[in-house]
Design an enzyme around this catalytic site. Structure first.
Site, PDB file in Angstrom:
ATOM      1  N   LYS A   1      14.463  15.249 -23.102  1.00  0.00           N
ATOM      2  CA  LYS A   1      15.841  15.403 -23.557  1.00  0.00           C
ATOM      3  C   LYS A   1      15.957  16.355 -24.728  1.00  0.00           C
ATOM      4  O   LYS A   1      15.154  16.247 -25.647  1.00  0.00           O
ATOM      5  CB  LYS A   1      16.294  14.005 -23.968  1.00  0.00           C
ATOM      6  CG  LYS A   1      17.581  13.903 -24.682  1.00  0.00           C
ATOM      7  CD  LYS A   1      17.836  12.475 -25.059  1.00  0.00           C
ATOM      8  CE  LYS A   1      19.137  12.452 -25.807  1.00  0.00           C
ATOM      9  NZ  LYS A   1      19.321  11.313 -26.595  1.00  0.00           N
TER      10      LYS A   1
ATOM     11  N   LYS B   1      11.915  13.749 -27.123  1.00  0.00           N
ATOM     12  CA  LYS B   1      13.301  13.845 -27.564  1.00  0.00           C
ATOM     13  C   LYS B   1      13.370  14.782 -28.764  1.00  0.00           C
ATOM     14  O   LYS B   1      12.788  14.508 -29.814  1.00  0.00           O
ATOM     15  CB  LYS B   1      13.834  12.464 -27.932  1.00  0.00           C
ATOM     16  CG  LYS B   1      15.255  12.499 -28.464  1.00  0.00           C
ATOM     17  CD  LYS B   1      15.857  11.118 -28.627  1.00  0.00           C
ATOM     18  CE  LYS B   1      17.253  11.208 -29.204  1.00  0.00           C
ATOM     19  NZ  LYS B   1      17.887   9.904 -29.387  1.00  0.00           N
TER      20      LYS B   1
HETATM   21  C1  PBG Z   1      20.693   7.603 -30.026  1.00  0.00           C
HETATM   22  C2  PBG Z   1      20.900   8.541 -28.881  1.00  0.00           C
HETATM   23  C3  PBG Z   1      21.389   9.847 -28.924  1.00  0.00           C
HETATM   24  C4  PBG Z   1      21.501  10.278 -27.605  1.00  0.00           C
HETATM   25  C5  PBG Z   1      21.029   9.255 -26.798  1.00  0.00           C
HETATM   26  N1  PBG Z   1      20.642   8.184 -27.598  1.00  0.00           N
HETATM   27  C6  PBG Z   1      21.878  10.683 -30.063  1.00  0.00           C
HETATM   28  C7  PBG Z   1      20.966  11.058 -31.143  1.00  0.00           C
HETATM   29  O1  PBG Z   1      19.759  10.917 -31.066  1.00  0.00           O
HETATM   30  O2  PBG Z   1      21.519  11.492 -32.139  1.00  0.00           O
HETATM   31  C8  PBG Z   1      22.043  11.619 -27.193  1.00  0.00           C
HETATM   32  C9  PBG Z   1      22.715  11.640 -25.877  1.00  0.00           C
HETATM   33  C10 PBG Z   1      23.586  12.800 -25.620  1.00  0.00           C
HETATM   34  O3  PBG Z   1      23.745  13.732 -26.424  1.00  0.00           O
HETATM   35  O4  PBG Z   1      24.155  12.805 -24.535  1.00  0.00           O
HETATM   36  N2  PBG Z   1      19.406   7.573 -30.521  1.00  0.00           N
HETATM   37 ZN    ZN Z   2      19.379   6.497 -32.590  1.00  0.00          ZN
END
Ligand code: PBG
Ligand code: ZN
Length: 327
Positions: A244, A191
């Site tokens: 992601k 991520k």
């Molecule tokens: C929370 C989370 C996020 C997303 C999924 N879970 C946002 C972040 O990490 O700030 C992003 C999903 C998206 O942008 O569609 N941890």
């Molecule tokens: Zn988070």
């Protein structure tokens, strides 16, 4: 001389030699549930996506069932936030209550619960904070407690998205101890600290109140490090791996596919969705073509499943094409 055009002559032939397919069963649809009553609040930067209070969820769930989407990913927006994100592991928290209702009315819909603190903390970070530092090990028991409470409420899969080190191990141990040996962990392993999460943070009210997430989410420049994250999470007990965002990170999906045999989930994130929606609203691109091209690109890169806000529409398009027998 080889003539590759021989196999492109007709729709039937193209269909026959097609290497990759997006199936409705590959799609996972994210859903935002919010505390309160009688709320269907559109997310401005994500046309078509709304936050739903529990008493208004049914309309969206019916669309999901009608589209024959088999899985949803749940995010919760609590009314009250605090320093320690207690809403995330409150037995009567918004996601716990949503899961109970959904599983009661739609027992066959696979419910995946996102596990993180950022929607529940007053500072908006994914972990506990002390003196401006996001704490790792102190956060782990809270993530584990959240995962167990979602499993207790009936979640089929838990999906930690916090990026704290060792959280998969701690969550696995906690689930096992609580008797949830068969609850899989879908880990957000690779991520990245991405600008593409902007619209999501509007939707989930989870923007960090100070600083950014770069001390826990990955540097977009690092590919090899993504593989280290994946290897770690598999060793700790992850059953499925999320990469992601998807579109600027197709190489990461491919790397994971080439190096492990674990199911891979591509997360087609909010900013990717917003860009496609904005361009198509302006008539600059053909939405259906672009969406299906993006999704099949993720499959071709090696994803088995795709989390996408386009799921409802994509499911409809996929069925239409099936009925037409391909193009
Ligand atoms: C929370 C989370 C996020 C997303 C999924 N879970 C946002 C972040 O990490 O700030 C992003 C999903 C998206 O942008 O569609 N941890
Ligand atoms: Zn988070």
């Amino acid at each position: 001389m080889d003539r590759t055009r021989r196999l492109r002559q007709s729709a039937v032939m193209r269909n026959m030699v097609r290497e990759n397919h997006v199936r409705v069963d590959d799609l996972i649809y994210p859903m935002f549930v919010i505390e309160g009553e009688n709320i269907v609040q559109p997310v401005e930067s994500m046309p078509g996506i709304c936050q739903y209070s529990l008493d208004r969820m049914a309309e969206e769930l019916e669309r999901i069932e009608k589209a024959r989407i088999s899985a949803i990913l749940l995010f919760g927006i609590p009314q009250h936030k605090d320093e320690v994100g207690s809403g995330a592991y409150d037995e009567h928290g918004i996601v716990q209550e949503a899961i109970r209702r959904i599983k009661k009315d739609y027992p066959n819909l696979l419910v995946i619960a996102d596990v993180c603190l950022c929607e529940y903390t007053s500072h908006g970070h994914c972990g506990l904070v002390r003196d401006g530092v996001i704490l790792n090990d102190e956060t782990l028991p809270l993530l584990a407690a959240s995962a167990v409470s979602y499993a207790k409420a009936g979640a089929d899969i838990v999906a930690p998205s916090d990026m704290m080190d060792k959280r998969v191990q701690v969550i696995r141990e906690a689930l096992d101890q609580a008797g949830f040996v068969y609850t899989p962990i879908m880990s957000y392993s690779a991520k990245f600290a991405s600008g593409y999460y902007g619209p999501f943070r509007d939707a989930a009210h989870s923007a960090p109140g100070f600083g950014d997430r770069r001390t826990y989410q990955m540097d977009p420049a690092n590919g090899r490090e993504a593989m280290r994250e994946v290897e770690e999470d598999i060793a700790e007990g992850a059953d499925l791996i999320i990469a992601k965002p998807a579109m600027a990170y197709m190489d990461i999906i491919k790397d994971i596919r080439m190096n492990c045999n674990i199911p891979i989930v591509a997360y087609n994130v909010s900013g990717e969705y917003a860009m496609v929606k904005a361009a198509s609203a302006n008539g600059w691109i053909d939405e259906k073509k672009i969406v299906m091209e993006n999704l099949v690109g993720m499959k071709r890169a090696g994803a088995d499943m795709i989390i996408t806000y386009h799921a409802l529409e994509a499911a409809k398009w996929i069925r239409e094409e099936e009925n037409e027998g391909g193009r």
